[in-house]
Design a protein around this motif. Sequence first.
Motif, PDB file in Angstrom:
ATOM      1  N   UNK A  75       0.736  -1.178  -0.096  1.00  0.00           N
ATOM      2  CA  UNK A  75      -0.090  -0.026   0.017  1.00  0.00           C
ATOM      3  C   UNK A  75       0.880   1.204   0.011  1.00  0.00           C
ATOM      4  N   UNK A  76       1.737   1.243   0.891  1.00  0.00           N
ATOM      5  CA  UNK A  76       2.750   2.615   0.794  1.00  0.00           C
ATOM      6  C   UNK A  76       3.681   2.606  -0.627  1.00  0.00           C
ATOM      7  N   UNK A  77       3.872   1.462  -1.100  1.00  0.00           N
ATOM      8  CA  UNK A  77       4.733   1.669  -2.309  1.00  0.00           C
ATOM      9  C   UNK A  77       3.508   2.321  -3.338  1.00  0.00           C
ATOM     10  N   UNK A  78       2.358   1.847  -3.449  1.00  0.00           N
ATOM     11  CA  UNK A  78       1.494   2.427  -4.272  1.00  0.00           C
ATOM     12  C   UNK A  78       1.245   3.922  -4.128  1.00  0.00           C
ATOM     13  N   UNK A  79       1.339   4.325  -2.783  1.00  0.00           N
ATOM     14  CA  UNK A  79       1.274   5.653  -2.428  1.00  0.00           C
ATOM     15  C   UNK A  79       2.542   6.593  -2.942  1.00  0.00           C
ATOM     16  N   UNK A  80       3.717   5.720  -3.293  1.00  0.00           N
ATOM     17  CA  UNK A  80       5.070   6.656  -3.291  1.00  0.00           C
ATOM     18  C   UNK A  80       5.211   6.308  -4.789  1.00  0.00           C
ATOM     19  N   UNK A  81       4.382   6.231  -5.545  1.00  0.00           N
ATOM     20  CA  UNK A  81       4.474   6.242  -7.034  1.00  0.00           C
ATOM     21  C   UNK A  81       4.983   4.695  -7.394  1.00  0.00           C
ATOM     22  N   UNK A  82       4.378   3.811  -7.197  1.00  0.00           N
ATOM     23  CA  UNK A  82       4.792   2.455  -7.464  1.00  0.00           C
ATOM     24  C   UNK A  82       6.131   1.912  -7.634  1.00  0.00           C
ATOM     25  N   UNK A  83       7.012   2.102  -6.340  1.00  0.00           N
ATOM     26  CA  UNK A  83       8.155   1.965  -6.436  1.00  0.00           C
ATOM     27  C   UNK A  83       8.281   0.443  -6.044  1.00  0.00           C
ATOM     28  N   UNK A  84       8.687  -0.448  -6.580  1.00  0.00           N
ATOM     29  CA  UNK A  84       8.586  -1.885  -6.349  1.00  0.00           C
ATOM     30  C   UNK A  84       9.929  -2.133  -5.357  1.00  0.00           C
ATOM     31  N   UNK A  85      10.662  -1.328  -5.096  1.00  0.00           N
ATOM     32  CA  UNK A  85      11.927  -1.803  -4.163  1.00  0.00           C
ATOM     33  C   UNK A  85      11.361  -1.875  -2.867  1.00  0.00           C
ATOM     34  N   UNK A  86      10.085  -0.749  -2.736  1.00  0.00           N
ATOM     35  CA  UNK A  86       9.635  -0.871  -1.326  1.00  0.00           C
ATOM     36  C   UNK A  86       9.059  -2.356  -1.101  1.00  0.00           C
ATOM     37  N   UNK A  87       8.271  -2.652  -2.014  1.00  0.00           N
ATOM     38  CA  UNK A  87       7.728  -4.063  -1.643  1.00  0.00           C
ATOM     39  C   UNK A  87       8.761  -5.208  -1.486  1.00  0.00           C
ATOM     40  N   UNK A  88      10.020  -5.110  -2.239  1.00  0.00           N
ATOM     41  CA  UNK A  88      10.889  -6.166  -2.125  1.00  0.00           C
ATOM     42  C   UNK A  88      11.873  -6.219  -0.807  1.00  0.00           C
ATOM     43  N   UNK A  89      11.930  -4.774  -0.447  1.00  0.00           N
ATOM     44  CA  UNK A  89      12.737  -4.576   0.795  1.00  0.00           C
ATOM     45  C   UNK A  89      12.130  -5.504   2.048  1.00  0.00           C
ATOM     46  N   UNK A  90      12.599  -6.077   2.732  1.00  0.00           N
ATOM     47  CA  UNK A  90      12.198  -6.903   3.993  1.00  0.00           C
ATOM     48  C   UNK A  90      11.756  -5.822   5.120  1.00  0.00           C
ATOM     49  N   UNK A  91      12.425  -4.687   4.971  1.00  0.00           N
ATOM     50  CA  UNK A  91      11.930  -3.629   5.972  1.00  0.00           C
ATOM     51  C   UNK A  91      12.006  -2.319   5.337  1.00  0.00           C
ATOM     52  N   UNK A  92      10.883  -1.447   5.862  1.00  0.00           N
ATOM     53  CA  UNK A  92      10.552  -0.277   5.371  1.00  0.00           C
ATOM     54  C   UNK A  92      10.283   0.667   6.424  1.00  0.00           C
ATOM     55  N   UNK A  93      11.079   1.626   6.612  1.00  0.00           N
ATOM     56  CA  UNK A  93      10.931   2.488   7.625  1.00  0.00           C
ATOM     57  C   UNK A  93      10.285   3.984   7.268  1.00  0.00           C
ATOM     58  N   UNK A  94       9.537   4.333   8.235  1.00  0.00           N
ATOM     59  CA  UNK A  94       8.897   5.571   7.801  1.00  0.00           C
ATOM     60  C   UNK A  94       9.253   6.511   8.886  1.00  0.00           C
ATOM     61  N   UNK A  95      10.144   7.603   8.465  1.00  0.00           N
ATOM     62  CA  UNK A  95      10.752   8.680   9.298  1.00  0.00           C
ATOM     63  C   UNK A  95       9.665   9.695   9.606  1.00  0.00           C
ATOM     64  N   UNK A  96       9.379  10.081  10.678  1.00  0.00           N
ATOM     65  CA  UNK A  96       8.425  11.168  11.124  1.00  0.00           C
ATOM     66  C   UNK A  96       8.868  12.083  11.775  1.00  0.00           C
ATOM     67  N   UNK A  97       8.426  13.199  11.575  1.00  0.00           N
ATOM     68  CA  UNK A  97       8.798  14.734  12.162  1.00  0.00           C
ATOM     69  C   UNK A  97       7.449  14.747  13.279  1.00  0.00           C
ATOM     70  N   UNK A  98       7.948  14.485  14.383  1.00  0.00           N
ATOM     71  CA  UNK A  98       6.735  13.917  15.530  1.00  0.00           C
ATOM     72  C   UNK A  98       6.931  15.188  16.428  1.00  0.00           C
ATOM     73  N   UNK A  99       5.859  16.180  16.102  1.00  0.00           N
ATOM     74  CA  UNK A  99       5.594  17.112  17.106  1.00  0.00           C
ATOM     75  C   UNK A  99       4.577  16.891  18.014  1.00  0.00           C
ATOM     76  N   UNK A 100       3.752  15.536  17.980  1.00  0.00           N
ATOM     77  CA  UNK A 100       3.033  14.969  18.761  1.00  0.00           C
ATOM     78  C   UNK A 100       2.960  15.104  20.232  1.00  0.00           C
ATOM     79  N   UNK A 101       4.333  14.621  20.254  1.00  0.00           N
ATOM     80  CA  UNK A 101       4.927  13.980  21.638  1.00  0.00           C
ATOM     81  C   UNK A 101       4.763  15.051  22.662  1.00  0.00           C
TER      82      UNK A 101
END
Length: 279
Positions: A87-113
Motif C-alpha cells: 500500500x505504501x509503495x503504491x502511494x509512493x509512485x509504485x516503487x517496487x523496491x519498497x515491496x522487495x525490501x524486507x524492512x521499510x522505515x517511515x521517518x516522522x517529524x513528531x511534534x505530537x509527543x
Amino acid sequence: MNDYSTPALDPAYLLQQRYRGDAPGIAELNETLDVLLSHRSVRAYLPEKLPATTLETLVAAAQSAASSSNLQVWSVVAVEDPAGKARLAALAGNQKHIVEAPLFLLWLIDLHRLTALGQTRGVPAEALSYLESFLLGAVDTAISAQNAVVALESLGLGAVYIGGIRNHPEAVAAELGLPPHAFALFGLAIGRPDPARPASVKPRLPQNVVLFREHYEWGERQRAAIAAYDERLREFQREQNLPERDWTEQAGERVRGPASMSGRDGLRGVLHQLGFDLR
Ligand SMILES: Cc1cc2nc3c(=O)[nH]c(=O)nc-3n(C[C@H](O)[C@H](O)[C@H](O)COP(=O)(O)O)c2cc1C
C-alpha cells in the motif's frame, strides 16, 4: 565494512569512483570513511529477513545523533507486513523496491509527543506551531535517519530513501495511524543488497562547486566544473545502460515548476490539515 567487492581502504579508488577526476586528496582513510565514501542507494535486495535486533541497532544509531535542544522530535514506524509495504509503495509512485525490501522505515517529524505532554502538564506548547519547529523537526529527523543509513551500510546492508511518500502525505498518515502534528518526512527501504543486481557509486559535483573558503563563489570556474560533471555523469549513465542526460538538464527539469513536483506543490495546505500551523 561494506561487501561491495571494492578494494578495502583504498582512498584513491574510492575518491575516483566518487569524483571521476578532480578528486581531492584526503589525509587518511579509516573504516568509517570507507563506509561513507562507498555509499550508493540500493534498490535490489535478497529475499531474506534481516537479522533479529537489526532494527533496534539502527534505531540506537539514529538516537545517537545530535538533537536540537535534546527535544528528540522524531519517531520511526517500521513496516514489514507485505500488504502494508504494498500500500505504501503504491502511494509512493509504485516503487517496487519498497515491496522487495524486507524492512521499510517511515521517518516522522513528531511534534505530537511534546504537544501531548504540554496538554498533560496544562502548559501551552505554542512554539510548536511555528515554522522553526517544523524545520527543527526535519533537521533532527534527517540527521538521525542518516545515522541509521551509515550504521546499516557498515553492517553490509543497503538502503534507499523514499521521498515519494510525500506525494500523498494524508493517505500515508492514515495508513500509519498518525496523530495530528506528526508527518512522514521520508521512507527508507532496507535490505541485504542482491549481488546479482549491484548498485554503483554515483559521481558527485566537483568540490570547487560546493566548497568555498571565506566567501561564496559563483562564476566561470563553477560553470566549467559543472560542465565537466555533466560529462562524468553521462559516462556513469553509459556504464549503467541508463539513458544519457546532463545533470544540468535533469536537475533543471526537476525544479522547473509545480508540474514537476509529483503533487507536492500542495504540501503547505496538507501540512495545515495535519496540524502544522507553520506560523
Ligand atoms: C530525501 C531523499 C529522498 C529520496 N527519494 C527517493 C525515492 O523516492 N525513490 C528513489 O528511488 N530514490 C530516492 N532517493 C535516492 C536518490 O535518488 C539518490 O540518493 C541520488 O540519486 C544519489 O544516488 P546515490 O544515493 O546512489 O549516491 C532519495 C534520496 C533522498 C536523500
